[in-house]
Structures are given as structure tokens and as C-alpha cells.
Design a protein around this motif. Structure first.
Motif, PDB file in Angstrom:
ATOM      1  N   SER A  63       0.850  -1.177   0.000  1.00  0.00           N
ATOM      2  CA  SER A  63       0.000   0.000   0.000  1.00  0.00           C
ATOM      3  C   SER A  63       0.895   1.238   0.000  1.00  0.00           C
ATOM      4  N   GLU A  64       0.638   2.184  -0.906  1.00  0.00           N
ATOM      5  CA  GLU A  64       1.415   3.409  -0.977  1.00  0.00           C
ATOM      6  C   GLU A  64       0.547   4.598  -0.578  1.00  0.00           C
ATOM      7  N   PHE A  65       1.170   5.506   0.159  1.00  0.00           N
ATOM      8  CA  PHE A  65       0.447   6.642   0.712  1.00  0.00           C
ATOM      9  C   PHE A  65       1.327   7.885   0.617  1.00  0.00           C
ATOM     10  N   SER A  66       0.831   8.946  -0.018  1.00  0.00           N
ATOM     11  CA  SER A  66       1.561  10.215  -0.101  1.00  0.00           C
ATOM     12  C   SER A  66       1.192  11.059   1.100  1.00  0.00           C
ATOM     13  N   TYR A  67       2.196  11.360   1.914  1.00  0.00           N
ATOM     14  CA  TYR A  67       1.941  11.992   3.205  1.00  0.00           C
ATOM     15  C   TYR A  67       2.694  13.311   3.317  1.00  0.00           C
ATOM     16  N   THR A  68       1.998  14.359   3.762  1.00  0.00           N
ATOM     17  CA  THR A  68       2.609  15.667   3.990  1.00  0.00           C
ATOM     18  C   THR A  68       2.515  15.984   5.471  1.00  0.00           C
ATOM     19  N   PRO A  69       3.612  15.827   6.210  1.00  0.00           N
ATOM     20  CA  PRO A  69       3.554  16.054   7.661  1.00  0.00           C
ATOM     21  C   PRO A  69       3.451  17.536   7.999  1.00  0.00           C
ATOM     22  N   SER A  70       3.033  17.799   9.222  1.00  0.00           N
ATOM     23  CA  SER A  70       2.911  19.157   9.739  1.00  0.00           C
ATOM     24  C   SER A  70       3.619  19.231  11.081  1.00  0.00           C
ATOM     25  N   VAL A  71       4.037  20.432  11.482  1.00  0.00           N
ATOM     26  CA  VAL A  71       4.666  20.577  12.797  1.00  0.00           C
ATOM     27  C   VAL A  71       3.678  20.221  13.907  1.00  0.00           C
ATOM     28  N   LEU A  72       2.373  20.257  13.617  1.00  0.00           N
ATOM     29  CA  LEU A  72       1.375  19.855  14.604  1.00  0.00           C
ATOM     30  C   LEU A  72       1.431  18.365  14.885  1.00  0.00           C
ATOM     31  N   ASP A  73       2.078  17.589  13.989  1.00  0.00           N
ATOM     32  CA  ASP A  73       2.192  16.140  14.157  1.00  0.00           C
ATOM     33  C   ASP A  73       3.384  15.745  15.023  1.00  0.00           C
ATOM     34  N   LEU A  74       4.163  16.724  15.485  1.00  0.00           N
ATOM     35  CA  LEU A  74       5.392  16.451  16.212  1.00  0.00           C
ATOM     36  C   LEU A  74       5.134  15.521  17.399  1.00  0.00           C
ATOM     37  N   GLY A  75       5.932  14.475  17.507  1.00  0.00           N
ATOM     38  CA  GLY A  75       5.840  13.550  18.636  1.00  0.00           C
ATOM     39  C   GLY A  75       4.874  12.393  18.417  1.00  0.00           C
ATOM     40  N   LYS A  76       4.152  12.368  17.299  1.00  0.00           N
ATOM     41  CA  LYS A  76       3.212  11.276  17.027  1.00  0.00           C
ATOM     42  C   LYS A  76       3.828  10.304  16.030  1.00  0.00           C
ATOM     43  N   ASN A  77       3.570   9.004  16.230  1.00  0.00           N
ATOM     44  CA  ASN A  77       4.141   7.982  15.370  1.00  0.00           C
ATOM     45  C   ASN A  77       3.244   7.688  14.171  1.00  0.00           C
ATOM     46  N   ILE A  78       3.891   7.336  13.073  1.00  0.00           N
ATOM     47  CA  ILE A  78       3.176   6.838  11.906  1.00  0.00           C
ATOM     48  C   ILE A  78       3.109   5.325  12.013  1.00  0.00           C
ATOM     49  N   SER A  79       1.950   4.753  11.765  1.00  0.00           N
ATOM     50  CA  SER A  79       1.831   3.297  11.812  1.00  0.00           C
ATOM     51  C   SER A  79       0.986   2.798  10.650  1.00  0.00           C
ATOM     52  N   CYS A  80       1.212   1.538  10.324  1.00  0.00           N
ATOM     53  CA  CYS A  80       0.461   0.859   9.274  1.00  0.00           C
ATOM     54  C   CYS A  80      -0.230  -0.336   9.926  1.00  0.00           C
ATOM     55  N   LYS A  81      -1.558  -0.382   9.859  1.00  0.00           N
ATOM     56  CA  LYS A  81      -2.334  -1.464  10.481  1.00  0.00           C
ATOM     57  C   LYS A  81      -3.020  -2.279   9.394  1.00  0.00           C
ATOM     58  N   ALA A  82      -2.727  -3.564   9.383  1.00  0.00           N
ATOM     59  CA  ALA A  82      -3.347  -4.466   8.413  1.00  0.00           C
ATOM     60  C   ALA A  82      -4.325  -5.384   9.134  1.00  0.00           C
ATOM     61  N   THR A  83      -5.534  -5.505   8.594  1.00  0.00           N
ATOM     62  CA  THR A  83      -6.577  -6.329   9.215  1.00  0.00           C
ATOM     63  C   THR A  83      -7.134  -7.289   8.181  1.00  0.00           C
ATOM     64  N   LEU A  84      -7.147  -8.584   8.534  1.00  0.00           N
ATOM     65  CA  LEU A  84      -7.763  -9.615   7.690  1.00  0.00           C
ATOM     66  C   LEU A  84      -9.132  -9.932   8.266  1.00  0.00           C
ATOM     67  N   LYS A  85     -10.181  -9.708   7.449  1.00  0.00           N
ATOM     68  CA  LYS A  85     -11.554  -9.909   7.910  1.00  0.00           C
ATOM     69  C   LYS A  85     -12.200 -11.040   7.120  1.00  0.00           C
ATOM     70  N   ASN A  86     -12.856 -11.943   7.833  1.00  0.00           N
ATOM     71  CA  ASN A  86     -13.601 -13.020   7.195  1.00  0.00           C
ATOM     72  C   ASN A  86     -14.822 -13.317   8.063  1.00  0.00           C
ATOM     73  N   ALA A  87     -15.936 -12.662   7.721  1.00  0.00           N
ATOM     74  CA  ALA A  87     -17.143 -12.771   8.545  1.00  0.00           C
ATOM     75  C   ALA A  87     -17.700 -14.190   8.562  1.00  0.00           C
ATOM     76  N   GLU A  88     -17.449 -14.979   7.502  1.00  0.00           N
ATOM     77  CA  GLU A  88     -18.023 -16.318   7.407  1.00  0.00           C
ATOM     78  C   GLU A  88     -17.522 -17.228   8.516  1.00  0.00           C
ATOM     79  N   ILE A  89     -16.279 -16.985   8.963  1.00  0.00           N
ATOM     80  CA  ILE A  89     -15.755 -17.836  10.042  1.00  0.00           C
ATOM     81  C   ILE A  89     -15.472 -16.994  11.291  1.00  0.00           C
ATOM     82  N   GLY A  90     -16.005 -15.771  11.294  1.00  0.00           N
ATOM     83  CA  GLY A  90     -15.847 -14.922  12.469  1.00  0.00           C
ATOM     84  C   GLY A  90     -14.409 -14.516  12.731  1.00  0.00           C
ATOM     85  N   LEU A  91     -13.627 -14.317  11.667  1.00  0.00           N
ATOM     86  CA  LEU A  91     -12.204 -13.992  11.833  1.00  0.00           C
ATOM     87  C   LEU A  91     -11.977 -12.500  11.609  1.00  0.00           C
ATOM     88  N   GLU A  92     -11.271 -11.903  12.521  1.00  0.00           N
ATOM     89  CA  GLU A  92     -10.753 -10.547  12.322  1.00  0.00           C
ATOM     90  C   GLU A  92      -9.399 -10.487  13.015  1.00  0.00           C
TER      91      GLU A  92
END
Length: 308
Positions: free
Chosen positions: A97-126
Motif C-alpha cells: 500500500s502506498e500513501f503520499s503523506y505531507t507532515p505538519s509541525v502539529l504532528d510532532l511527537g506522534k508515530n506513523i503506523s500501518c495497520k493491516a486487518t484480515l476480515k472473514n465474517a463467514e468464520i468470524g475472523l478478524e
């Protein structure tokens, strides 16, 4: 029935049939195969600079079914972008996944993270996996861009830098050989300010990914330094000689005046005042004054010239 080495080909319906005395009972079950073995991968980022756009990439490896994956980009707790592959995918594969990001000084001290979730409602998996981006010190903010302090007073300057891992901060005093460490944390503290503490300081932010620097000039305010007054030759001049009197100061904030004790004979200048006397006469002898003046006071130097 024992299935070894599960693959996507085992994403099937299996049945179990029992026959006894002419009577048959049959049950079926769907086998739902999934693969999500590891956290998403974020490459190290050299730096993130405020208002400069960068393309970030997050990769999940060996995923199945890929159409059930959702990738979420976050800055702290705030969702910045949600990405989901489109289409139907039959095999275990990776996705970036590619993301074009423009940071701001207001973001100082906050971490960037990437969260991946596999969802499968048929077997109740998340199932969710999360990774924080590692990036070198980027935006550096300093509490005062033009700090000044009066002689004898107190000054604090704070330097903060964005980065993951959190950067360490060192304050250096430049214009010394070698440069000197003045603080090993965010705050540079000057107590009882003296003229020797004026000058250029450097905030140095470092972590395992990289480093950034920011310079700031500290100005110590007070009366001007004592100026210098010099005659262009050694010894007393003789009548008829050409002489030059120099009034100078190493304090760029001071205004200089050079004059004879009886009357003014020079002009204002921020570095030096020259008085040239061609064919000096007996009457040109006397006391000459070099005066340095600023908003905080006045200092003077004198020279007594005797013409032979």
C-alpha cells in the motif's frame, strides 16, 4: 481425515457419510483457508520534513485471501488513509500500500503506523497486525528563533525533533575549538548570561535512522564593549607628518564617535571611525576620545597625542 501442508487448494467443501443397516447420514463442512503470518513491513524513512510530501510504502507478505485485507495508515490515533485491494485473488501473495503523506509541525511527537486487518465474517475472523514506521529526525522546532538575553539574566531555549525511535538531543556551542556540548536534553539553559555565552548554538537530533541539525544565534544584550583607539604610528608625531586615528569596536551593535576633547570630529559608524590629519600641526595635539554607544550604555577610550 488429516490434511497436511494446507494450501489454497484446500479451500473446499468436505463431507462425511455414515451408512448403517441401509440408513445413511451425511454431514458437510466448508474449509476456509487463510494466511496472515507476519506484521506489515515499513521501510525506514530517512526523515519527515514539515510541508514536504513523501511517498510511504507498507507491505503485507503471504496473505490469503487478499481481497479481505484492509490496510490503514495512522498518525498517532488518527486514521489518515484506508486502502483495500480490489478484485479476487486465488493465491497467497503480498500486497504493498502506498500513501503520499505531507507532515505538519502539529504532528510532532506522534508515530506513523500501518495497520493491516484480515476480515472473514463467514468464520468470524478478524485478525490485525500493526507496525510503526521508523524514521530519522525530521522537523526540528526551536522555541525562539532570535533569542536574546540581558547580561546577568536567565535564558531557556527548547529544541524538539520528530522521529521514531525518539531522537536524542544535544546542544553544541559553536565558535569554539572543539565545539562544546552545552546540554544533553531538549533545553539549553543559560544562567547569569555573560558576553562569552553569546554566539551560535546547534541543536543536534539523532536516532538509529539518521540525524538533523538546526542553528540558532544567542545575543547577549548590555553596554557595548570598551572600544579601541589607535594612532597610525608609534611615538609622538612630528609637525607636518600625516597621521590617522582609528576608533574601532568588536561590538557590531554599538555606534561609534571619534572626537577631540574640545569638539566633535568624527561620524557615526558601526565598525570603525577614521580621522585622517594631513600635515599635523601643534594645535592638533590633545586628548582624542573614541565613544561606543548602544541602547544599554556608553563606553569610552582615550589617547593623548603630543605633536613635536
Amino acid at each position: 481425515m488429516l490434511i497436511r501442508n494446507i494450501t489454497t487448494e484446500h479451500n473446499i467443501v468436505v463431507g462425511c457419510k455414515v451408512t448403517c443397516k441401509g440408513k445413511t447420514i451425511e454431514k458437510t463442512s466448508n474449509i476456509k483457508v487463510f494466511s496472515f503470518p507476519q506484521d506489515p513491513v515499513l521501510p525506514k524513512i530517512k526523515s519527515l520534513i514539515a510541508n514536504q510530501t513523501q511517498k510511504l510504502s507498507c507491505t503485507v507478505h503471504n496473505v490469503y485471501p487478499l481481497e479481505r485485507i484492509q490496510i490503514e495508515w495512522l498518525r498517532g490515533d488518527k486514521t489518515l488513509f484506508v486502502d483495500q485491494p480490489e478484485g479476487s485473488f486465488d493465491n497467497v501473495q503480498s500486497y504493498s500500500s502506498e500513501f503520499s503523506y505531507t507532515p505538519s509541525v502539529l504532528d510532532l511527537g506522534k508515530n506513523i503506523s500501518c495497520k493491516a486487518t484480515l476480515k472473514n465474517a463467514e468464520i468470524g475472523l478478524e485478525k490485525t497486525r500493526n507496525s510503526n514506521a521508523e524514521y530519522g529526525p525530521g522537523t526540528i522546532t526551536i522555541s525562539s528563533n532570535n533569542p536574546s538575553v540581558k547580561l546577568g539574566e536567565h535564558l531557556e531555549i527548547t529544541c524538539q525533533a520528530d522521529g521514531n525511535p525518539q531522537p536524542t538531543i544535544l546542544w553544541w556551542k559553536e565558535e569554539t575549538e572543539p565545539a562544546q556540548i552545552k546540554s544533553q536534553n531538549e533545553k539549553l539553559i543559560i544562567n547569569n548570561a555573560s558576553r562569552s555565552q553569546a554566539g551560535w548554538y546547534r541543536c543536534d537530533a539523532r536516532n538509529a535512522v539518521g540525524s538533523q541539525q538546526r542553528r540558532v544565534k544567542v545575543i547577549v544584550l548590555g553596554p557595548p564593549n570598551i572600544p579601541k583607539i589607535q594612532l597610525s604610528q608609534r611615538g609622538d608625531p612630528k609637525e607636518g607628518e600625516n597621521i590617522t586615528i582609528l576608533c574601532s569596536s568588536d561590538d557590531g551593535s554599538a555606534e561609534l564617535t571619534l572626537y577631540k576633547q574640545s569638539a566633535a570630529s568624527g561620524a557615526l559608524n558601526k565598525q570603525a571611525v577614521l580621522l585622517n590629519i594631513p600635515s599635523v600641526q601643534i594645535t592638533d595635539g590633545g586628548i582624542y576620545i573614541c565613544e561606543a554607544k548602544n541602547d544599554f550604555g556608553t563606553e569610552r577610550s582615550t589617547i593623548n597625542i603630543t605633536v613635536e
